[in-house]
Design a protein around this motif. Structure first.
Motif, PDB file in Angstrom:
ATOM      1  N   HIS A 180      -3.126   6.531 -11.922  1.00 40.95           N
ATOM      2  CA  HIS A 180      -3.110   7.973 -12.008  1.00 40.95           C
ATOM      3  C   HIS A 180      -3.594   8.744 -10.896  1.00 40.95           C
ATOM      4  N   ASP A 181      -4.070   8.265  -9.759  1.00 42.87           N
ATOM      5  CA  ASP A 181      -4.481   8.682  -8.522  1.00 42.87           C
ATOM      6  C   ASP A 181      -5.918   9.176  -9.001  1.00 42.87           C
ATOM      7  N   LEU A 182      -6.881   8.623  -9.575  1.00 38.79           N
ATOM      8  CA  LEU A 182      -8.020   9.109  -9.694  1.00 38.79           C
ATOM      9  C   LEU A 182      -8.974   8.294  -8.555  1.00 38.79           C
ATOM     10  N   ALA A 183      -9.599   9.404  -7.656  1.00 39.11           N
ATOM     11  CA  ALA A 183     -10.426   8.726  -6.751  1.00 39.11           C
ATOM     12  C   ALA A 183     -11.929   8.120  -7.393  1.00 39.11           C
ATOM     13  N   LEU A 184     -12.330   7.347  -6.644  1.00 36.94           N
ATOM     14  CA  LEU A 184     -13.595   6.703  -7.332  1.00 36.94           C
ATOM     15  C   LEU A 184     -14.827   7.437  -6.423  1.00 36.94           C
ATOM     16  N   GLU A 185     -15.669   8.057  -7.108  1.00 41.71           N
ATOM     17  CA  GLU A 185     -16.801   8.788  -6.600  1.00 41.71           C
ATOM     18  C   GLU A 185     -17.885   7.894  -6.330  1.00 41.71           C
ATOM     19  N   LEU A 186     -18.516   7.944  -5.244  1.00 39.14           N
ATOM     20  CA  LEU A 186     -19.577   7.438  -4.715  1.00 39.14           C
ATOM     21  C   LEU A 186     -20.747   8.560  -4.977  1.00 39.14           C
ATOM     22  N   ASN A 187     -21.590   8.237  -6.240  1.00 39.31           N
ATOM     23  CA  ASN A 187     -22.468   9.341  -6.682  1.00 39.31           C
ATOM     24  C   ASN A 187     -23.771   8.924  -6.119  1.00 39.31           C
ATOM     25  N   THR A 188     -24.193   9.617  -5.162  1.00 38.15           N
ATOM     26  CA  THR A 188     -25.459   9.071  -4.317  1.00 38.15           C
ATOM     27  C   THR A 188     -26.809   9.506  -5.219  1.00 38.15           C
ATOM     28  N   LYS A 189     -26.887  10.352  -6.141  1.00 41.22           N
ATOM     29  CA  LYS A 189     -27.797  10.295  -7.261  1.00 41.22           C
ATOM     30  C   LYS A 189     -28.130   8.918  -7.765  1.00 41.22           C
ATOM     31  N   SER A 190     -26.751   8.279  -8.277  1.00 44.34           N
ATOM     32  CA  SER A 190     -26.772   6.946  -9.132  1.00 44.34           C
ATOM     33  C   SER A 190     -27.179   5.818  -7.989  1.00 44.34           C
ATOM     34  N   MET A 191     -26.761   6.111  -6.550  1.00 51.17           N
ATOM     35  CA  MET A 191     -27.093   4.775  -5.685  1.00 51.17           C
ATOM     36  C   MET A 191     -28.392   4.937  -5.387  1.00 51.17           C
ATOM     37  N   TYR A 192     -28.755   6.055  -4.984  1.00 49.91           N
ATOM     38  CA  TYR A 192     -30.244   5.961  -4.228  1.00 49.91           C
ATOM     39  C   TYR A 192     -31.485   6.384  -5.191  1.00 49.91           C
ATOM     40  N   LYS A 193     -31.102   7.507  -6.130  1.00 50.89           N
ATOM     41  CA  LYS A 193     -32.436   7.790  -7.116  1.00 50.89           C
ATOM     42  C   LYS A 193     -32.460   6.794  -8.204  1.00 50.89           C
ATOM     43  N   TRP A 194     -31.221   6.518  -8.785  1.00 48.80           N
ATOM     44  CA  TRP A 194     -31.324   5.309  -9.711  1.00 48.80           C
ATOM     45  C   TRP A 194     -30.960   3.873  -9.194  1.00 48.80           C
ATOM     46  N   HIS A 195     -30.998   3.579  -7.712  1.00 48.85           N
ATOM     47  CA  HIS A 195     -31.309   2.397  -7.220  1.00 48.85           C
ATOM     48  C   HIS A 195     -30.033   1.570  -7.632  1.00 48.85           C
ATOM     49  N   ASN A 196     -28.706   2.061  -7.754  1.00 51.15           N
ATOM     50  CA  ASN A 196     -27.692   1.368  -8.056  1.00 51.15           C
ATOM     51  C   ASN A 196     -26.469   1.250  -7.024  1.00 51.15           C
ATOM     52  N   ALA A 197     -26.998   1.435  -5.520  1.00 53.14           N
ATOM     53  CA  ALA A 197     -26.230   1.324  -4.356  1.00 53.14           C
ATOM     54  C   ALA A 197     -25.427  -0.008  -4.412  1.00 53.14           C
ATOM     55  N   THR A 198     -26.261  -1.255  -4.962  1.00 52.95           N
ATOM     56  CA  THR A 198     -25.402  -2.682  -4.954  1.00 52.95           C
ATOM     57  C   THR A 198     -24.280  -2.674  -5.909  1.00 52.95           C
ATOM     58  N   LEU A 199     -24.425  -1.962  -7.017  1.00 52.99           N
ATOM     59  CA  LEU A 199     -23.497  -1.757  -7.817  1.00 52.99           C
ATOM     60  C   LEU A 199     -22.231  -1.049  -7.350  1.00 52.99           C
ATOM     61  N   TYR A 200     -22.497   0.030  -6.629  1.00 56.59           N
ATOM     62  CA  TYR A 200     -21.286   0.631  -6.031  1.00 56.59           C
ATOM     63  C   TYR A 200     -20.741  -0.134  -4.928  1.00 56.59           C
ATOM     64  N   ASP A 201     -21.461  -1.125  -4.283  1.00 60.41           N
ATOM     65  CA  ASP A 201     -20.918  -1.882  -3.217  1.00 60.41           C
ATOM     66  C   ASP A 201     -20.035  -2.789  -3.708  1.00 60.41           C
ATOM     67  N   LEU A 202     -20.174  -3.406  -4.993  1.00 57.15           N
ATOM     68  CA  LEU A 202     -19.432  -4.116  -5.596  1.00 57.15           C
ATOM     69  C   LEU A 202     -17.994  -3.357  -6.321  1.00 57.15           C
ATOM     70  N   ALA A 203     -18.506  -2.222  -6.905  1.00 55.27           N
ATOM     71  CA  ALA A 203     -17.300  -1.519  -7.430  1.00 55.27           C
ATOM     72  C   ALA A 203     -16.203  -1.144  -6.335  1.00 55.27           C
ATOM     73  N   ILE A 204     -16.570  -0.886  -5.102  1.00 50.66           N
ATOM     74  CA  ILE A 204     -15.435  -0.510  -4.255  1.00 50.66           C
ATOM     75  C   ILE A 204     -14.498  -1.601  -4.067  1.00 50.66           C
ATOM     76  N   THR A 205     -15.123  -2.668  -4.036  1.00 51.04           N
ATOM     77  CA  THR A 205     -14.539  -3.993  -3.860  1.00 51.04           C
ATOM     78  C   THR A 205     -13.299  -4.092  -5.045  1.00 51.04           C
ATOM     79  N   TRP A 206     -13.911  -4.057  -6.032  1.00 48.61           N
ATOM     80  CA  TRP A 206     -12.968  -4.119  -7.285  1.00 48.61           C
ATOM     81  C   TRP A 206     -11.837  -3.057  -7.377  1.00 48.61           C
ATOM     82  N   TYR A 207     -12.311  -1.898  -6.926  1.00 50.12           N
ATOM     83  CA  TYR A 207     -11.223  -0.544  -6.967  1.00 50.12           C
ATOM     84  C   TYR A 207     -10.237  -0.658  -5.951  1.00 50.12           C
ATOM     85  N   GLN A 208     -10.674  -1.494  -4.589  1.00 50.17           N
ATOM     86  CA  GLN A 208      -9.810  -1.733  -3.669  1.00 50.17           C
ATOM     87  C   GLN A 208      -8.655  -2.810  -4.088  1.00 50.17           C
TER      88      GLN A 208
END
Length: 274
Positions: A180-208
């Motif tokens: 349905h053409d939804l973009a995947l957001e990189l939410n920098t609060k999640s990534m760097y305030k909540w320290h989930n950058a490594t989860l986003y790194d993995l999720a990008i691969t799965w989304y691709q």
């Protein structure tokens, strides 16, 4: 065309006191605010939080006399199954440039409530992604899937745990998002305030892997100083995955903006960076 923050809140959201001018004063780029649309919100006494659309339009009009940014209106649509018809009705009767799709609560607790942190991480993660999967199956009239990890922000989830506990659901979620053409957001609060950058790194691969190629970056700012927080790190992550463009939206029409600006030689000829 510039890359700009596509997830920000002002005092038109129930949990922010920021002024629109707090963001406008920092940039010449387009500015879009994405105020909370949250029904049966347990974080606000079970109320329906509907942003004052007319007030937002008036504020933009007043500030446009002093600032020359392109001003866009966005919405962060919080999906909660029992309120789906109310959500659809609000969106059908208001015009926005950008819709973020979010999943914030289970009807009793927002996933950032302290009560949630007392539960087993695996239980919370599987419940959250189950709700997200059911939600995106029923409702996908949005431009962006926001902060996929919101439900587990309070836990120190490792990439290995995300894969073991969540990949099956996320593969289905991302497949529907791509369909349905939804973009995947990189939410920098999640990534760097909540320290989930490594989860986003993995999720990008799965989304691709699901065929996805649309990405946005949002700070999730609720106050001026957090505008475009950690954007350089998020852009660097996207580039490591071979991503060259960011999706931006006006009246839900997509424009792709290069991460790297084109190089122009002395004769004003565009040169490829490849």
């Amino acid at each position: 065309m510039a890359i700009y923050d596509q997830h920000m809140h002002t005092l038109y959201s129930f949990d922010s006191e920021a002024q629109l001018r707090d963001y406008l004063a920092q940039t010449k780029a387009p500015v879009v605010t994405t105020e909370h649309l949250e029904f049966d919100n347990p974080d606000d006494g079970g109320r329906d939080d509907l942003p004052d659309y007319a007030g937002m339009v008036r504020t933009q009009a007043a500030l446009s006399e002093h600032y020359h940014n392109e001003l866009l209106l966005g919405i962060e649509a919080g999906y909660f199954a029992p309120a789906e018809l109310r959500l659809r009705d609000y969106l059908a009767n208001h015009d926005f440039d950008l819709t973020l799709l979010s999943f914030h609560h289970d009807g009793k607790h927002d996933y950032l409530d302290t009560q949630i942190a007392t539960l087993p991480p695996k239980q919370v993660l599987t419940d959250y992604f189950s709700r997200m999967l059911m939600g995106i199956q029923r409702f996908h009239d949005a431009d962006v899937l926001a902060h996929f990890d919101y439900g587990v922000r309070q836990f120190e989830i490792t990439p290995e745990q995300l894969e073991a506990w969540g990949k099956t659901a996320l593969d289905q979620i991302f497949a529907i998002a791509v369909e349905h053409d939804l973009a995947l957001e990189l939410n920098t609060k999640s990534m760097y305030k909540w320290h989930n950058a490594t989860l986003y790194d993995l999720a990008i691969t799965w989304y691709q892997a699901a065929g996805g190629h649309l990405f946005t970056i949002g700070s999730d700012a609720h106050e001026g100083p957090h505008y475009e927080a950690n954007f350089a790190q998020a852009l660097a992550m996207l580039k490591r995955h071979g991503i060259k463009e960011i999706a931006t939206y006006r009246r839900h029409e997509r424009t792709m903006v290069p991460i790297e600006p084109p190089v122009i030689d002395a004769d004003n000829v565009y040169l490829s960076k490849n």
